[in-house]
Design an enzyme around this catalytic site. Structure first.
Site, PDB file in Angstrom:
ATOM      1  N   ASP A   1       0.859  -1.184   0.000  1.00  0.00           N
ATOM      2  CA  ASP A   1       0.000   0.000   0.000  1.00  0.00           C
ATOM      3  C   ASP A   1       0.894   1.232   0.000  1.00  0.00           C
ATOM      4  O   ASP A   1       1.850   1.310   0.782  1.00  0.00           O
ATOM      5  CB  ASP A   1      -0.891   0.009   1.238  1.00  0.00           C
TER       6      ASP A   1
ATOM      7  N   ASP B   1     -15.011  -4.538  -0.662  1.00  0.00           N
ATOM      8  CA  ASP B   1     -14.613  -4.199   0.698  1.00  0.00           C
ATOM      9  C   ASP B   1     -15.875  -4.024   1.539  1.00  0.00           C
ATOM     10  O   ASP B   1     -16.833  -3.381   1.095  1.00  0.00           O
ATOM     11  CB  ASP B   1     -13.810  -2.899   0.709  1.00  0.00           C
TER      12      ASP B   1
END
Length: 242
Positions: A9, A131
Site C-alpha cells: 500500500d 470491501d
C-alpha cells in the site's frame, strides 16, 4: 495450495499500512516499495497487490511511478487498485505495468463504466473489489459505508462476467486478529465459481493455512509480514508446499 499475494500500500511513494482503513493510523514500513517487492520476489512470490492509497482518497491515480518501477524491475504479476475512476486511469495503470486492476468504489458509483471495462479488457484483467464492514459494502478508501449487502453485490457482478473478487473485511484489516474465515466460506458456498481472494486480519501462517483448508483460492496479507509475524522463510515453506 492457496495463492499468496502480499500487499504493498502506497502513500507519498512509500510502503505503508493503515488500520481499518484509517489514514490517520498510517505507519511507514519501507521508504522504497520496490525494495519490498524484490524481497517478496526473492522468496518465490509470483503475485503482488499494489494499492495507491493517495489515489483512493483523491479519486485519481497518483503513485503510478512506484507501480512502473516495480513492474519494470521485477517479474511479479501485479494487480493495482486505488483511484480508478475513468478510462484514462486504466490506461495509466496498464501502461505502467499493471496486469490487472481492482475496482471497488467505481463498481458501486458507476457500474456501467465498470461493466464497460469488464467487456473491454476481459474477466482475467478486471477484479471486483468487495470491501465490507459488517457485511455492507464500503467505498472511497473505506471512508464511506453503503447499504449494499456484500454477497448479493458480488453475485450481481458475477452474473455480468466477473470471475475474481477481493473481499476485505475492514473490521479486521490491520488488526492482526485473524481473517473472517466463516464469511469467506459463506461466499464460497453461494458463489463457488468466483476466484475469491481473502483480505484482512491475517496474523500468522496458521491463518493462511486455515483459509487454505477452508478452500479459499487466494489470500492477501500485509501487516503480519511487515510486523514480523510472518517471515520470509515462512513464505518460502508455504510456497514449497504448493
Amino acid at each position: 495450495m492457496i495463492e499468496l499475494i502480499p500487499a504493498i500500500d502506497i502513500i507519498d511513494g512509500k510502503c505503508v499500512r493503515l488500520t481499518q482503513g484509517d489514514y490517520e493510523s498510517k505507519k511507514v514500513y519501507n521508504e522504497d516499495p520496490l525494495e519490498a517487492a524484490k524481497m517478496f520476489e526473492g522468496c518465490g512470490i509470483k503475485r503482488l497487490h499494489v494499492v495507491d492509497l493517495d489515489g483512493a482518497r483523491e479519486g485519481k491515480i497518483i503513485n503510478y511511478k512506484a507501480l512502473n518501477l516495480i513492474a519494470a524491475k521485477t517479474s511479479l504479476v501485479i494487480d493495482f487498485g486505488g483511484g480508478l475512476k475513468a478510462d484514462k486511469d486504466l490506461e495509466i495503470a496498464f501502461d505502467n505495468g499493471a496486469q490487472m486492476i481492482t475496482g471497488g468504489s467505481i463498481a458501486i458509483k458507476s457500474p456501467e463504466l465498470f461493466y464497460k471495462w469488464l467487456k473491454q479488457f476481459g474477466c482475467e484483467r478486471i477484479i471486483l473489489g468487495a470491501d465490507a464492514k459488517d457485511e455492507k459494502i464500503a467505498v472511497s478508501g473505506w471512508q464511506e459505508t453503503t447499504t449494499k449487502d456484500l454477497i448479493p453485490f458480488i453475485e450481481e457482478f458475477h452474473k455480468r462476467g466477473i470471475k475474481k473478487a477481493i473481499c476485505t473485511d475492514i473490521g479486521r484489516d490491520g488488526m492482526l486478529q485473524g481473517p473472517s474465515t466463516e464469511l469467506y466460506k459463506k461466499i464460497r458456498a453461494t458463489l463457488p465459481d468466483i476466484y475469491l481472494i481473502a483480505s484482512g486480519g491475517i496474523s500468522s501462517v496458521k491463518d493462511i493455512e486455515a483459509l487454505d483448508n477452508a478452500g479459499i483460492p487466494a489470500v492477501i496479507f500485509g501487516k503480519a509480514f511487515y510486523e514480523g509475524y510472518i517471515k520470509l522463510n515462512d513464505l518460502e515453506k508455504l510456497i514449497t508446499k504448493n
